[in-house]
Design a protein around this motif. Structure first.
Motif, PDB file in Angstrom:
ATOM      1  N   LEU A 305      -3.964  -9.443  -3.014  1.00  0.00           N
ATOM      2  CA  LEU A 305      -2.998  -8.894  -2.061  1.00  0.00           C
ATOM      3  C   LEU A 305      -3.049  -9.604  -0.713  1.00  0.00           C
ATOM      4  O   LEU A 305      -2.385  -9.174   0.234  1.00  0.00           O
ATOM      5  CB  LEU A 305      -3.281  -7.401  -1.847  1.00  0.00           C
ATOM      6  CG  LEU A 305      -3.271  -6.529  -3.101  1.00  0.00           C
ATOM      7  CD1 LEU A 305      -3.547  -5.079  -2.734  1.00  0.00           C
ATOM      8  CD2 LEU A 305      -1.954  -6.655  -3.845  1.00  0.00           C
ATOM      9  N   LEU A 311       4.086  -7.618  -0.761  1.00  0.00           N
ATOM     10  CA  LEU A 311       3.203  -6.733  -1.519  1.00  0.00           C
ATOM     11  C   LEU A 311       3.987  -6.049  -2.634  1.00  0.00           C
ATOM     12  O   LEU A 311       3.483  -5.879  -3.756  1.00  0.00           O
ATOM     13  CB  LEU A 311       2.593  -5.691  -0.580  1.00  0.00           C
ATOM     14  CG  LEU A 311       1.753  -4.586  -1.221  1.00  0.00           C
ATOM     15  CD1 LEU A 311       0.465  -5.163  -1.783  1.00  0.00           C
ATOM     16  CD2 LEU A 311       1.432  -3.490  -0.213  1.00  0.00           C
ATOM     17  N   TYR A 331      -3.478  -1.996   2.938  1.00  0.00           N
ATOM     18  CA  TYR A 331      -2.443  -2.279   1.942  1.00  0.00           C
ATOM     19  C   TYR A 331      -1.509  -1.082   1.751  1.00  0.00           C
ATOM     20  O   TYR A 331      -0.329  -1.259   1.431  1.00  0.00           O
ATOM     21  CB  TYR A 331      -3.086  -2.663   0.609  1.00  0.00           C
ATOM     22  CG  TYR A 331      -4.060  -3.813   0.718  1.00  0.00           C
ATOM     23  CD1 TYR A 331      -3.634  -5.078   1.123  1.00  0.00           C
ATOM     24  CD2 TYR A 331      -5.409  -3.630   0.448  1.00  0.00           C
ATOM     25  CE1 TYR A 331      -4.533  -6.126   1.232  1.00  0.00           C
ATOM     26  CE2 TYR A 331      -6.315  -4.672   0.555  1.00  0.00           C
ATOM     27  CZ  TYR A 331      -5.873  -5.926   0.955  1.00  0.00           C
ATOM     28  OH  TYR A 331      -6.771  -6.957   1.081  1.00  0.00           O
ATOM     29  N   ARG A 334       0.793  -1.186   4.584  1.00  0.00           N
ATOM     30  CA  ARG A 334       1.718  -2.299   4.342  1.00  0.00           C
ATOM     31  C   ARG A 334       2.788  -1.914   3.326  1.00  0.00           C
ATOM     32  O   ARG A 334       3.958  -2.329   3.465  1.00  0.00           O
ATOM     33  CB  ARG A 334       0.917  -3.514   3.856  1.00  0.00           C
ATOM     34  CG  ARG A 334       1.763  -4.759   3.626  1.00  0.00           C
ATOM     35  CD  ARG A 334       0.875  -5.926   3.241  1.00  0.00           C
ATOM     36  NE  ARG A 334       1.638  -7.029   2.677  1.00  0.00           N
ATOM     37  CZ  ARG A 334       1.096  -8.108   2.128  1.00  0.00           C
ATOM     38  NH1 ARG A 334      -0.222  -8.238   2.099  1.00  0.00           N
ATOM     39  NH2 ARG A 334       1.855  -9.071   1.626  1.00  0.00           N
ATOM     40  N   TYR A 335       2.436  -1.155   2.313  1.00  0.00           N
ATOM     41  CA  TYR A 335       3.414  -0.684   1.318  1.00  0.00           C
ATOM     42  C   TYR A 335       4.562   0.034   2.015  1.00  0.00           C
ATOM     43  O   TYR A 335       5.746  -0.235   1.754  1.00  0.00           O
ATOM     44  CB  TYR A 335       2.691   0.236   0.323  1.00  0.00           C
ATOM     45  CG  TYR A 335       3.565   1.037  -0.614  1.00  0.00           C
ATOM     46  CD1 TYR A 335       3.921   0.534  -1.861  1.00  0.00           C
ATOM     47  CD2 TYR A 335       4.006   2.316  -0.278  1.00  0.00           C
ATOM     48  CE1 TYR A 335       4.697   1.287  -2.744  1.00  0.00           C
ATOM     49  CE2 TYR A 335       4.776   3.070  -1.142  1.00  0.00           C
ATOM     50  CZ  TYR A 335       5.120   2.557  -2.369  1.00  0.00           C
ATOM     51  OH  TYR A 335       5.888   3.312  -3.235  1.00  0.00           O
TER      52      TYR A 335
END
Length: 664
Positions: A305, A311, A331, A334-335
């Motif tokens: 990732l 992503l 992450y 970030r999603y």
């Protein structure tokens, strides 16, 4: 009713809190972390008195109820509080002093510190004080706020003063020169003569009232948002469940105060000179000794990732399973950030139960709505003690154009799921996020959880189906056409599927086939599921349980029971069924409690990817091998340290898992 042996839920919870307390006494735990465990113990106990003690008191007065339970709970708490005091004053304060950190604890203040204490009192503290004179033989004229701190001051004129300790507005501790620390309480004690002039101070004692927090929102009329806002006001006015007082207080004064403030005898709890010792978490610490705190364990990046690309594109091609806080929670943020700004993303759906006070995730959802995307958020307004934060965020999101769903009548939405729908040409991508813990960047730093990012067609289609249901709020019994083959969803198929998997293991055992169940939970209390586990064990199934907190099952042949309390809060729920070699692995939000299985929307999800299935099994194996911080729970819910065999290497689960994920 099923007649099976069960441990009491409240005594089992107190056993968990005692394990927290024992961490504060463990010399293998770094010194300042031991102080933090004392703070956690105190905070946990405050919540117990607000949430569980009202029910225990009510039960105590019901005819034919078990009248021995409340005294047993009170005696257990009394013993634990006594141990708390011994650990703090006999171990930790001297150890801190040896490190050059001195906390005044009922001691006379040195002459060198009187001026800074005096200056702080007059320049900062005085403006927050509201001293009141009361006469105990007259009707009550003041109200003690929930969990607020007060000093009762005995005056030579026969009257009494009540002074608030403004710890909600000011730090509980004042730093002094030479690494000295003093309680805010003692700053005020030193200057009581100014607050009560023309009389002599003959005594001073600390008190605190804890009030019932279990308020039913159905008591109120109007829309749910208004109901919860009204509930928050009423909660602060709840009936007392504990009157905590300095044990040095004379008995006649204690009884007079109880009568004056309408406190029942059963609510009187003797304590120490200081209350609200959950504030120990704020204690200023100085030390050049790195061994006083846990060594750094920076979250590990996930190589797959770390590229510059999208992503969402990575997830579209392959599942990702994160193990936080060992791996980076960034992450997850970030999603949501990508979903908010990707021009191809058209719709976002998410459930929010407990979010951070400065949530980046919610800010991303607000941006998504302002960017023209259709954003639907199920905000659970009934998340206990997070209601005000959730109301605040719900209003801000609604102002930004987010479609807000305010809970479901009679149910809490405890599932931790999200769905992003992206359109490219004529094709729709569905990219899901399913977690064992809340979408909360703050708690993600110290709660162990797992998060699945997936574009699996079956899982994401069922996620979309679940969000369709949540937007209607109609009883699940009206939705017989809804079928979940991949997801386990409370109110629909969760209990039936878990029951079927347990019974399948039992049937395999009866056939002489390998049969094994491993379950990790926060709480295990639901009677029917416990009965199924008992029956499976009797059939020959080997059952390993890792249960952090409430645990009502009684260990017996075939049922091994562990608890892990350590640096991080064990929060994940994991379910592994051997299935004669065709192993099934699920994770999710659901504990096995009455409330989770029967009064909430919960989601458990399968782990299909073979790499991640291996990781989950390895992580569980490391936890089952812990012989440093893990304890065995016996039939009396006692925490029995795991006995390490001679020449057996020490295994600490959390350190072991951190080392493991660095190799993933």
């Amino acid at each position: 009713m099923i007649d099976i042996p069960l441990n009491d839920r409240d005594l089992s919870w107190l056993s968990f809190n005692h394990r927290v307390l024992r961490m504060a006494a463990d010399p293998q735990v770094p010194l300042f972390e031991r102080v933090r465990f004392l703070s956690i113990f105190s905070s946990n106990l405050d919540e117990f008195f607000r949430v569980r003690m009202p029910a225990l008191m009510a039960l105590h007065h019901i005819e034919e109820a078990d009248t021995s339970l409340l005294p047993a709970v009170q005696e257990t708490i009394r013993e634990q509080l006594q141990e708390f005091g011994q650990i703090l004053t006999g171990q930790l304060l001297p150890a801190m002093k040896a490190e050059g950190v001195h906390l005044y604890y009922g001691e006379t203040i040195d002459a060198a510190h009187r001026k800074p204490v005096r200056d702080y009192f007059y320049n900062t503290v005085l403006g927050f004080l509201q001293p009141v004179i009361i006469e105990l033989n007259k009707p009550v004229e003041m109200f003690l706020e929930n969990n607020a701190l007060y000093l009762v001051v005995c005056l030579s004129n026969g009257k009494h003063g009540i002074v608030n300790i403004p710890s909600a507005n000011l730090p509980r501790f004042l730093r002094l020169p030479d690494k000295q620390i003093i309680f805010l309480d003692d700053v005020i004690r030193e200057h009581l003569g100014f607050l009560f002039p023309h009389t002599t101070i003959t005594g001073c004692y600390s008190i605190k009232v804890t009030r019932d927090a279990e308020i039913d929102v159905d008591e109120f009329s109007g829309h749910l948002l208004e109901k919860v806002e009204n509930m928050l006001v009423k909660r602060q006015l709840g009936v007392p469940t504990r009157f905590l007082y300095d044990a040095r207080m004379p008995g006649d004064l204690r009884d007079s105060l109880a009568e004056y403030f309408r406190i029942a005898h059963v609510e009187l709890v003797a304590g120490g000179r200081y209350h609200n010792l959950k504030d120990l978490a704020e204690l200023p610490m100085w030390s050049a000794n790195a061994t006083c705190t846990y060594p750094p364990m920076p979250a590990v990046p996930v190589a797959a990732l770390e590229g510059e690309g999208s992503l969402l594109n990575v997830i579209k091609e392959k599942d990702v399973l994160l193990h936080v806080p060992y791996q980076q929670y960034d992450y997850i943020v970030r999603y949501f950030n990508e979903a908010a700004t990707d021009p191809d993303v058209k719709e976002i759906y998410v459930t929010l139960y407990r979010v951070a006070s400065g949530s980046q995730i919610v800010h991303a959802l607000i941006s998504a709505a302002k960017n023209g995307k259709q954003v639907t958020v199920m905000v659970e307004l009934k998340a206990r003690f997070d209601e005000a934060n959730n109301i605040r965020w719900a209003k801000r999101m609604k102002e930004a154009g987010v479609k807000i769903l305010y809970s479901i009548p009679g149910l809490k939405v405890h599932a931790k799921v999200a769905l992003v729908k992206r359109k490219r040409g004529f094709q729709w991508d569905h990219i899901g996020l399913l977690a064992t813990g809340n979408f909360n960047e703050s708690t993600a730093r110290f709660y162990t959880d797992h998060v699945l990012l997936t574009a699996h067609e079956g899982i994401t289609q069922e996620l979309e189906l679940l969000f369709v249901y949540m937007q209607t709020g109609i009883s699940p019994t009206r939705y017989n056409f809804m079928h979940f083959d991949n997801l386990l969803v409370a109110q629909f198929n969760l209990t039936n599927r878990f029951t079927a998997m347990i019974r399948r293991e039992a049937e395999n055992a009866r056939k002489g086939l390998p049969a094994k169940i491993v379950i990790k939970l926060n709480n295990l209390q639901e009677k029917q599921m416990i009965a199924e586990l008992y029956a499976a064990a009797e059939a020959g199934v080997e059952i390993d349980l890792i249960v952090r907190s409430i645990c009502c099952i009684v260990p017996r042949k075939g049922i091994r029971l562990r608890r892990i309390v350590d640096r991080y809060l064990e929060h994940a729920r994991i379910f592994i069924f051997h299935n004669n070699g065709e192993e099934e692995i699920y994770m999710g939000s659901a504990d096995w409690m009455n409330r989770n299985l029967h009064r909430r929307i919960e989601v458990c999800f399968p782990v299909y990817d073979q790499v991640y299935r291996r990781q989950v099994r390895d992580i569980i194996d490391i936890q089952l091998a812990d012989n440093t911080n893990a304890v065995i729970l016996d039939a009396q819910i006692r925490n029995i340290p795991v006995e390490r065999k001679e020449n057996e290497p020490a295994v600490n689960a959390q350190k072991g898992i951190y080392a493991y994920v660095q190799q993933c």
